[in-house]
Design a protein around this motif. Structure first.
Motif, mmCIF file in Angstrom:
data_model
loop_
_atom_site.group_PDB
_atom_site.id
_atom_site.type_symbol
_atom_site.label_atom_id
_atom_site.label_comp_id
_atom_site.label_asym_id
_atom_site.label_seq_id
_atom_site.Cartn_x
_atom_site.Cartn_y
_atom_site.Cartn_z
ATOM 1 N N GLY A 1 0.801 -1.215 0.000
ATOM 2 C CA GLY A 1 0.000 0.000 0.000
ATOM 3 C C GLY A 1 0.838 1.271 0.000
ATOM 4 N N GLN A 2 2.139 1.152 0.301
ATOM 5 C CA GLN A 2 3.006 2.328 0.377
ATOM 6 C C GLN A 2 3.925 2.470 -0.831
ATOM 7 O OE1 GLN A 2 5.063 1.602 4.050
ATOM 8 N NE2 GLN A 2 3.399 2.361 5.348
ATOM 9 N N ARG A 3 4.392 1.353 -1.346
ATOM 10 C CA ARG A 3 5.348 1.363 -2.454
ATOM 11 C C ARG A 3 4.623 1.733 -3.744
ATOM 12 N NH1 ARG A 3 8.603 1.700 -6.160
ATOM 13 N NH2 ARG A 3 10.279 0.212 -6.617
ATOM 14 N N THR A 4 5.126 2.749 -4.434
ATOM 15 C CA THR A 4 4.482 3.197 -5.679
ATOM 16 C C THR A 4 5.342 2.835 -6.882
ATOM 17 O OG1 THR A 4 5.503 5.379 -5.511
ATOM 18 C CG2 THR A 4 3.306 5.098 -4.527
ATOM 19 N N GLN A 5 4.632 2.583 -7.972
ATOM 20 C CA GLN A 5 5.279 2.327 -9.256
ATOM 21 C C GLN A 5 4.320 2.798 -10.346
ATOM 22 O OE1 GLN A 5 6.283 -1.794 -10.053
ATOM 23 N NE2 GLN A 5 8.259 -1.194 -10.883
ATOM 24 N N PHE A 6 4.876 3.465 -11.342
ATOM 25 C CA PHE A 6 4.037 4.064 -12.404
ATOM 26 C C PHE A 6 2.979 4.979 -11.815
ATOM 27 C CE2 PHE A 6 5.143 -0.292 -13.891
ATOM 28 C CZ PHE A 6 6.132 0.084 -14.807
ATOM 29 N N GLY A 7 3.340 5.651 -10.721
ATOM 30 C CA GLY A 7 2.460 6.649 -10.143
ATOM 31 C C GLY A 7 1.346 6.125 -9.274
ATOM 32 N N GLN A 8 1.363 4.855 -8.907
ATOM 33 C CA GLN A 8 0.297 4.319 -8.050
ATOM 34 C C GLN A 8 0.854 3.206 -7.158
ATOM 35 O OE1 GLN A 8 -2.795 2.242 -10.352
ATOM 36 N NE2 GLN A 8 -1.427 2.363 -12.121
ATOM 37 N N ILE B 1 1.709 -0.265 -5.580
ATOM 38 C CA ILE B 1 1.777 -1.569 -6.244
ATOM 39 C C ILE B 1 0.653 -2.488 -5.776
ATOM 40 C CG2 ILE B 1 4.276 -1.402 -6.572
ATOM 41 C CD1 ILE B 1 4.588 -3.417 -4.266
ATOM 42 N N GLY B 2 0.056 -2.171 -4.618
ATOM 43 C CA GLY B 2 -1.072 -2.955 -4.137
ATOM 44 C C GLY B 2 -2.302 -2.833 -5.010
ATOM 45 N N SER B 3 -2.322 -1.846 -5.900
ATOM 46 C CA SER B 3 -3.463 -1.708 -6.815
ATOM 47 C C SER B 3 -3.329 -2.608 -8.028
ATOM 48 C CB SER B 3 -3.604 -0.252 -7.265
ATOM 49 O OG SER B 3 -2.474 0.147 -8.038
ATOM 50 N N PHE B 4 -2.150 -3.218 -8.228
ATOM 51 C CA PHE B 4 -1.944 -4.105 -9.376
ATOM 52 C C PHE B 4 -2.545 -5.480 -9.073
ATOM 53 C CE2 PHE B 4 2.236 -1.606 -9.918
ATOM 54 C CZ PHE B 4 1.535 -0.528 -10.500
ATOM 55 N N GLN B 5 -3.217 -6.029 -10.069
ATOM 56 C CA GLN B 5 -3.934 -7.285 -9.850
ATOM 57 C C GLN B 5 -2.992 -8.409 -9.410
ATOM 58 O OE1 GLN B 5 -5.954 -9.027 -13.263
ATOM 59 N NE2 GLN B 5 -7.656 -9.619 -11.952
ATOM 60 N N ALA B 6 -1.821 -8.484 -10.009
ATOM 61 C CA ALA B 6 -0.891 -9.567 -9.660
ATOM 62 C C ALA B 6 -0.477 -9.482 -8.197
ATOM 63 C CB ALA B 6 0.339 -9.512 -10.567
ATOM 64 N N VAL B 7 -0.237 -8.268 -7.717
ATOM 65 C CA VAL B 7 0.166 -8.104 -6.320
ATOM 66 C C VAL B 7 -1.013 -8.414 -5.395
ATOM 67 C CG1 VAL B 7 1.014 -6.473 -4.595
ATOM 68 C CG2 VAL B 7 1.948 -6.436 -6.914
ATOM 69 N N LYS B 8 -2.215 -8.003 -5.798
ATOM 70 C CA LYS B 8 -3.403 -8.353 -5.005
ATOM 71 C C LYS B 8 -3.525 -9.858 -4.853
ATOM 72 C CE LYS B 8 -6.328 -4.387 -6.314
ATOM 73 N NZ LYS B 8 -7.564 -4.008 -7.040
ATOM 74 N N HIS B 9 -3.301 -10.580 -5.956
ATOM 75 C CA HIS B 9 -3.395 -12.039 -5.918
ATOM 76 C C HIS B 9 -2.336 -12.633 -4.999
ATOM 77 C CE1 HIS B 9 -5.775 -12.542 -9.956
ATOM 78 N NE2 HIS B 9 -6.456 -11.919 -9.016
ATOM 79 N N HIS B 10 -1.141 -12.075 -5.046
ATOM 80 C CA HIS B 10 -0.080 -12.558 -4.161
ATOM 81 C C HIS B 10 -0.475 -12.378 -2.689
ATOM 82 C CE1 HIS B 10 2.864 -13.857 -6.933
ATOM 83 N NE2 HIS B 10 3.279 -12.664 -7.346
ATOM 84 N N CYS B 11 -0.971 -11.202 -2.350
ATOM 85 C CA CYS B 11 -1.345 -10.928 -0.962
ATOM 86 C C CYS B 11 -2.507 -11.814 -0.516
ATOM 87 C CB CYS B 11 -1.703 -9.455 -0.786
ATOM 88 S SG CYS B 11 -0.284 -8.329 -0.963
ATOM 89 N N ALA B 12 -3.482 -12.015 -1.423
ATOM 90 C CA ALA B 12 -4.609 -12.884 -1.101
ATOM 91 C C ALA B 12 -4.143 -14.326 -0.897
ATOM 92 C CB ALA B 12 -5.649 -12.817 -2.216
ATOM 93 N N ASP B 13 -3.210 -14.759 -1.723
ATOM 94 C CA ASP B 13 -2.663 -16.114 -1.597
ATOM 95 C C ASP B 13 -1.949 -16.281 -0.261
ATOM 96 O OD1 ASP B 13 -1.967 -18.701 -2.242
ATOM 97 O OD2 ASP B 13 -0.250 -18.141 -3.482
ATOM 98 N N MET B 14 -1.186 -15.279 0.138
ATOM 99 C CA MET B 14 -0.503 -15.337 1.431
ATOM 100 C C MET B 14 -1.511 -15.439 2.581
ATOM 101 S SD MET B 14 2.411 -12.401 0.839
ATOM 102 C CE MET B 14 3.033 -12.488 2.519
ATOM 103 N N ALA B 15 -2.552 -14.616 2.522
ATOM 104 C CA ALA B 15 -3.563 -14.630 3.579
ATOM 105 C C ALA B 15 -4.292 -15.969 3.628
ATOM 106 C CB ALA B 15 -4.551 -13.494 3.367
ATOM 107 N N LEU B 16 -4.607 -16.511 2.455
ATOM 108 C CA LEU B 16 -5.309 -17.791 2.399
ATOM 109 C C LEU B 16 -4.471 -18.909 2.997
ATOM 110 C CD1 LEU B 16 -7.654 -19.559 1.413
ATOM 111 C CD2 LEU B 16 -6.505 -19.734 -0.795
#
Length: 356
Positions: free
Chosen positions: A244-251, A253-268
């Protein structure tokens, strides 16, 4: 199975987490990390003794394995060097004895002694124990155990040549009992093996009921993976915060679908590990030894692999910062990787389930 922590257990976990946050084990370890294996800080020893945590499973305290599990999870989360499970299990076994060794239970609980439980390796050579009159001859090397250089003695559970199960107290520094500290990935705890070749007098060993050694092996296997769960949970929180803090391409990285999937996988994987481990801990407080063995191995096999995967994903999401010496991520990852292998690897527990 319906399972939920009681309000008292949640308060117990919250209280221990607050103490560990205030006395951050990683911050305490950082200045000495290049000086050698981790040692257990005196303030931590004092805390677990004065809080009654070492004697939690004794008859006087009346605690359960669920109570101890929430504490071990918090110590794993904080990367603590305290061998809480090993000390609590040893104290509980000593407390049950009708033998002079039972006096060590109170000494262990109060911090006058520090006697952890030590077992033979599940997939290596067993300890050789032979009863000769009133004495016990014991030799061989134990499985890797944590915090042995800080111990005042060791409680060893083994099976003798005639099938009798025994508990043996070996004071630290005894002739024929050498501690060999290992170089491991884990920088938050010391790991050592105990090399034994000695004869123990009657006052320092006793026979115990059949099934004690397998029960203690299951308990240590469970607590090793419970420790990894605590570290994995912390990695999930750190990774979500970083994304939620690290930005890339102006936003972020938590907004990127691939990163969301990674975080969801970790939580699961973390929550599924928790569910399997809670099923196992209930069996430790029961009397069905076959059901306990199956539940513990199922949980250890799943949680061992899942928490290790969580650590790998956390490193991937963090990117370059995760590889730096200054970041805590590598310390938690190293701890999880060692937890994955000890007291039964993932493959060992899977084979045990298949053979059952």
């Amino acid at each position: 199975m319906d399972f939920a922590l009681s309000a008292e257990q949640e308060d117990l976990a919250a209280s221990e987490r607050a103490w560990l946050v205030k006395h951050d084990p990683i911050a305490a370890r950082r200045p000495t990390i290049d000086d050698g294996p981790a040692r257990v800080p005196d303030i931590a020893v004092q805390h677990v003794a004065e809080s009654g945590l070492i004697g939690l499973l004794t008859a006087e305290m009346g605690g359960t394995h669920v109570d101890l599990a929430v504490l071990v999870e918090e110590h794993g989360r904080a990367a603590s060097a305290v061998p809480l499970a090993e000390l609590a299990l040893a104290t509980a076994e000593l407390d049950k004895l009708d033998h002079p060794l039972s006096a060590l239970a109170e000494a262990n609980s109060g911090g006058a002694e520090s006697i952890p439980l030590v077992l033979a390796s599940v997939d290596g050579a067993p300890l050789a124990a032979e009863i000769i009159g009133t004495e016990l001859r014991i030799s061989g090397s134990t499985a890797p155990a944590t915090a042995l250089p800080d111990a005042t003695g060791f409680l060893i559970a083994a099976t003798s040549s005639d099938g009798t199960e025994v508990l043996v107290h070996v004071p630290s520094g005894s002739q024929g009992a050498g501690v060999r500290t290992l170089d491991t990935l884990d920088l938050t705890r010391s790991w050592s093996v105990l090399n034994l070749d000695l004869t123990v007098p009657a006052q320092r060993w006793t026979s115990v009921p059949a099934g004690t050694v397998s029960y203690l092996g299951d308990a240590l296997a469970f607590y090793r993976k419970m420790d990894a769960l605590g570290a994995a949970e912390r990695l999930v929180e750190q990774t979500v915060e970083y994304a939620g803090q690290r930005t890339q391409f102006g936003q972020p990285i938590g907004s990127f679908q691939a990163v969301k999937h990674h975080c969801a996988d970790m939580a699961l994987r973390t929550e599924a590990s928790r569910a399997s481990l809670w099923a196992a801990v209930v069996s430790l407080d029961g009397t069905d030894s076959a059901g306990r063995a199956a539940a513990v191995s199922a949980a250890a096999a799943y949680a061992g692999e899942a928490t290790s995967t969580v650590a790998s994903i956390a490193l991937q999401v963090h990117g370059g910062i995760g590889f730096t010496w200054e970041h805590d991520l590598h310390l938690l990852t190293r701890r999880i990787k060692v937890d994955e292998l000890l007291n039964g690897s993932v493959s060992w527990h899977r084979r045990r389930l298949v053979d059952a």
